[in-house]
Write a protein that holds these residues in place. Structure first.
Motif, PDB file in Angstrom:
ATOM      1  N   MET A 195       0.804  -1.163  -0.117  1.00 20.25           N
ATOM      2  CA  MET A 195       0.064   0.065   0.127  1.00 20.25           C
ATOM      3  C   MET A 195       1.006   1.298   0.024  1.00 20.25           C
ATOM      4  N   GLN A 196       0.308   2.367  -0.354  1.00 23.01           N
ATOM      5  CA  GLN A 196       0.913   3.751  -0.613  1.00 23.01           C
ATOM      6  C   GLN A 196       0.775   4.614   0.605  1.00 23.01           C
ATOM      7  N   ILE A 197       1.516   5.456   1.003  1.00 23.31           N
ATOM      8  CA  ILE A 197       1.322   6.632   1.871  1.00 23.31           C
ATOM      9  C   ILE A 197       2.143   7.506   1.581  1.00 23.31           C
ATOM     10  N   TYR A 198       1.758   8.977   2.281  1.00 20.57           N
ATOM     11  CA  TYR A 198       2.986   9.864   2.221  1.00 20.57           C
ATOM     12  C   TYR A 198       2.740  11.013   3.486  1.00 20.57           C
ATOM     13  N   PRO A 199       3.665  11.614   3.719  1.00 15.52           N
ATOM     14  CA  PRO A 199       3.606  12.565   4.803  1.00 15.52           C
ATOM     15  C   PRO A 199       3.020  13.708   4.339  1.00 15.52           C
ATOM     16  N   ILE A 200       2.274  14.241   5.558  1.00 15.36           N
ATOM     17  CA  ILE A 200       1.349  15.489   5.291  1.00 15.36           C
ATOM     18  C   ILE A 200       2.506  16.790   5.217  1.00 15.36           C
ATOM     19  N   LYS A 201       3.584  16.698   5.939  1.00 17.82           N
ATOM     20  CA  LYS A 201       4.626  17.581   5.909  1.00 17.82           C
ATOM     21  C   LYS A 201       6.072  16.368   5.896  1.00 17.82           C
ATOM     22  N   PRO A 202       6.901  16.853   5.036  1.00 20.56           N
ATOM     23  CA  PRO A 202       7.882  15.709   5.124  1.00 20.56           C
ATOM     24  C   PRO A 202       9.080  15.964   6.330  1.00 20.56           C
ATOM     25  N   GLY A 203       8.924  17.043   6.973  1.00 18.63           N
ATOM     26  CA  GLY A 203       9.707  17.439   8.126  1.00 18.63           C
ATOM     27  C   GLY A 203       9.094  17.664   9.503  1.00 18.63           C
ATOM     28  N   PHE A 204       9.336  17.148  10.490  1.00 17.98           N
ATOM     29  CA  PHE A 204       8.853  17.440  11.937  1.00 17.98           C
ATOM     30  C   PHE A 204       9.948  17.651  12.869  1.00 17.98           C
ATOM     31  N   THR A 205       9.554  18.273  14.170  1.00 18.50           N
ATOM     32  CA  THR A 205      10.681  18.174  15.002  1.00 18.50           C
ATOM     33  C   THR A 205      10.763  17.066  15.722  1.00 18.50           C
ATOM     34  N   ALA A 206      11.663  16.642  16.093  1.00 22.09           N
ATOM     35  CA  ALA A 206      11.938  15.302  17.022  1.00 22.09           C
ATOM     36  C   ALA A 206      11.290  15.521  18.194  1.00 22.09           C
ATOM     37  N   GLY A 207      10.568  14.329  18.397  1.00 23.95           N
ATOM     38  CA  GLY A 207       9.705  14.320  19.576  1.00 23.95           C
ATOM     39  C   GLY A 207       8.430  14.633  19.594  1.00 23.95           C
ATOM     40  N   GLU A 208       8.153  15.674  18.443  1.00 24.17           N
ATOM     41  CA  GLU A 208       6.556  16.100  18.304  1.00 24.17           C
ATOM     42  C   GLU A 208       5.916  15.246  17.280  1.00 24.17           C
ATOM     43  N   PRO A 209       4.530  15.052  17.237  1.00 22.79           N
ATOM     44  CA  PRO A 209       3.608  14.229  16.271  1.00 22.79           C
ATOM     45  C   PRO A 209       3.876  14.576  15.061  1.00 22.79           C
ATOM     46  N   PHE A 210       3.627  13.720  13.895  1.00 20.08           N
ATOM     47  CA  PHE A 210       3.461  14.272  12.687  1.00 20.08           C
ATOM     48  C   PHE A 210       2.436  13.281  11.994  1.00 20.08           C
ATOM     49  N   GLU A 211       1.912  13.692  10.843  1.00 27.58           N
ATOM     50  CA  GLU A 211       0.737  13.152  10.109  1.00 27.58           C
ATOM     51  C   GLU A 211       1.203  12.167   8.932  1.00 27.58           C
ATOM     52  N   ILE A 212       0.772  11.005   8.667  1.00 28.12           N
ATOM     53  CA  ILE A 212       0.920  10.258   7.608  1.00 28.12           C
ATOM     54  C   ILE A 212      -0.154  10.027   6.698  1.00 28.12           C
ATOM     55  N   ALA A 213      -0.726  10.398   5.506  1.00 31.55           N
ATOM     56  CA  ALA A 213      -1.661  10.026   4.864  1.00 31.55           C
ATOM     57  C   ALA A 213      -1.549   8.458   4.207  1.00 31.55           C
ATOM     58  N   VAL A 214      -2.691   7.826   4.282  1.00 33.84           N
ATOM     59  CA  VAL A 214      -2.739   6.209   4.126  1.00 33.84           C
ATOM     60  C   VAL A 214      -3.553   6.305   2.986  1.00 33.84           C
ATOM     61  N   GLN A 215      -3.381   5.134   2.194  1.00 32.48           N
ATOM     62  CA  GLN A 215      -4.157   4.749   1.156  1.00 32.48           C
ATOM     63  C   GLN A 215      -5.506   4.191   1.552  1.00 32.48           C
ATOM     64  N   PRO A 216      -6.749   4.858   0.813  1.00 29.83           N
ATOM     65  CA  PRO A 216      -7.894   4.568   1.141  1.00 29.83           C
ATOM     66  C   PRO A 216      -8.373   2.901   0.957  1.00 29.83           C
ATOM     67  N   GLY A 217      -9.138   2.434   2.117  1.00 27.31           N
ATOM     68  CA  GLY A 217      -9.704   0.880   1.720  1.00 27.31           C
ATOM     69  C   GLY A 217      -8.363   0.136   1.981  1.00 27.31           C
ATOM     70  N   SER A 218      -7.643   0.399   3.034  1.00 21.12           N
ATOM     71  CA  SER A 218      -6.801  -0.475   3.569  1.00 21.12           C
ATOM     72  C   SER A 218      -6.694  -1.106   5.157  1.00 21.12           C
TER      73      SER A 218
END
Length: 496
Positions: A1-24
């Motif tokens: 399945m495919q995924i991608y980051p909402i933002k490619p960088g984040f600050t160490a220790g803080e949360p980040f978001e990943i977009a995920v393939q629908p229907g998986s």
């Protein structure tokens, strides 16, 4: 399945978001690029469902279900996939390059693929196809500056060549897409898992060009083996100038294929050098093409990237880094669909010929004036940068023969440069290696010029961060064999 980051960088220790393939139905693993070629599993990370994504605990592991189904989305649109949130809940998570892996699972949470079985048991993973198709590259910025080097990962370039969704800045003959001038940054393929129309690299077939594993991963491994600390950022951080303050560093690193820059990126780097910072370029085709992010505010989300032109006016990026691809050359191969695709991918055995053997860049290499290195390893290319025809103050330490029959058809060079000839004595310096293939040879211990490339890299990096010189003693005749063999090749090339 495919995924991608909402933002490619984040600050160490803080949360980040990943977009995920629908229907998986899937589980998540987090890996890090370290000393080894394979990625290393990272613990102490919590994954939370978000929005319409649900989560259920199955045999001690969370299984996620994303809603909907896959529908075609264009390459120049925000794909808008459902998201999950990843929260590193350990204070030990450091700045670096991380890889999120999504692997499909069955109704009991059992992995359905070999990649999933390895990820579920925390085994090392190599981020090359086909495994990289289920991964996303994310770069952890430091909580606060912690090193002398700011390493910039070129997310812009990775998306420029990524034709997922039916297009990118280049024609993709394999997938039959046409060149465009607008691409989405919210889709898979920004460093890993891209769709590419590139030929396989005949000198490194394990990983495709225009991917993190082919360029940056190798140099990161070298830095870690040398014990040299870096803080990691994306070129989006460089563009914004908010999370990344270059003034906190002694050196900025640009590696591999750092091609697409915004005006803001150029201005920040120019100011950094003017104030005493050093720029180490182990990249080719560097800063060659201008882009912007539309009307996105500096501190806003970057979703779309526009290519503004084929090049900067008069290849004036050479005013910043000393060289330009517009005066160098490239060799890629020929596309012949009826003959099986890409053919004639190999390059001539061309290396760099030393012009100033006594310069500090060559200390400890044993190279002599007029000797050539890197030819048998194809260190020059697949893209290499050259010196402007009108002198700009670039100090050529080594150069190539004329690249006859290559794209552009100029000549390659490497050397040092100070952007402002009349600037303050405190201004910094640029080293420009001028070739995309530096990291490949650097990490190939079987390459004939490996020991030379290794020592040059060590000389540059250590000097630019204020460390004393360190020469690795060689207790064999390998180095003399290298320079003698390379000189014979150079003489043969000139005689043709």
């Amino acid at each position: 399945m495919q995924i991608y980051p909402i933002k490619p960088g984040f600050t160490a220790g803080e949360p980040f978001e990943i977009a995920v393939q629908p229907g998986s139905r899937f589980s998540i693993a987090i890996y890090r690029q370290g000393h080894d070629e394979n990625l290393t599993s990272v613990g102490g990370v919590a994954v939370q469902a978000g929005g319409a994504v649900t989560a259920e605990l199955k045999h001690g592991k969370y299984v996620f279900q994303s809603p909907g189904r896959m529908t075609p989305v264009r390459f120049d649109e925000d794909w808008g996939w459902p998201t999950i949130t990843i929260k590193p809940n350990t204070a030990s998570l450091e700045t670096g390059a991380y890889v999120v892996i999504a692997y499909e699972v069955g109704g009991k949470g059992e992995p359905l693929t070999e990649l999933g079985r390895r990820a579920a048991t925390h085994k090392p993973i190599f981020a090359g196809p086909p495994d990289s198709d289920s991964t996303a590259l994310v770069i952890a910025r430091p909580r606060k500056p912690s090193a002398d080097i700011a390493y910039i990962v070129p997310i812009n370039t990775y998306h420029a060549y990524n034709s997922i969704g039916g297009g990118c800045y280049y024609g993709d003959p394999i997938h039959r897409t046409k060149p465009a001038t607008r691409v989405s940054l919210r889709r898979p393929g920004g460093g890993l898992g891209a769709q590419l129309g590139e030929p396989n690299d005949p000198y490194d077939s394990r990983s495709p060009r225009q991917q993190f594993t082919h360029w940056d991963a190798k140099f990161i491994r070298w830095l870690k083996a040398e014990g040299i600390a870096c803080d990691f950022y994306t070129d989006h951080d460089l563009h914004r100038g908010t999370d990344l303050k270059l003034a906190n560093y002694r050196c900025m690193l640009s590696v591999g294929h750092h091609e697409y820059w915004t005006t803001e990126m150029r201005e920040r780097v120019a100011g950094f050098i003017a104030q005493g910072g050093n720029l180490a370029v182990f990249s080719g085709n560097t800063c060659f093409r201008p882009v912007d992010f539309g009307d996105a505010p500096i501190e806003g989300d970057l979703k779309i990237m526009n290519r503004l032109a084929e090049k900067w006016p008069d290849h004036d990026e050479s005013n910043l880094i000393g060289l330009s691809y517009g005066y160098g050359g490239g060799k890629y191969g020929e596309w012949k669909r009826l003959r099986g695709g890409w053919i004639r991918r190999e390059r001539e055995a061309i290396g760099f010929t030393v012009r100033q053997a006594n310069h500090w860049v060559f200390a400890g290499t044993g190279l002599r004036e007029g000797q050539t290195f890197g030819a048998e390893d194809r260190l020059v290319g697949y893209e290499v940068d050259g010196v402007p025809p009108v002198a700009n103050g670039f100090v050529t330490l080594a150069d190539t023969v004329k690249l006859t029959g290559w794209d552009v058809g100029g000549a390659g060079a490497m050397g040092v440069f100070k952007p402002d000839a009349n600037g303050s004595p405190e201004q910094g310096e640029v080293f420009n290696g001028g070739t995309t293939d530096w990291a490949r040879v650097l990490m190939n211990t079987s390459a004939q010029s490996h020991v030379v490339v290794d020592q040059i890299t060590r000389n540059v990096v250590r000097r630019f961060i204020g460390l004393p010189p360190l020469v690795i003693e060689r207790h064999d005749t390998l180095l003399d064999q290298i320079v003698n063999n390379e000189s014979e090749i150079a003489s043969a090339m000139l005689a043709q």
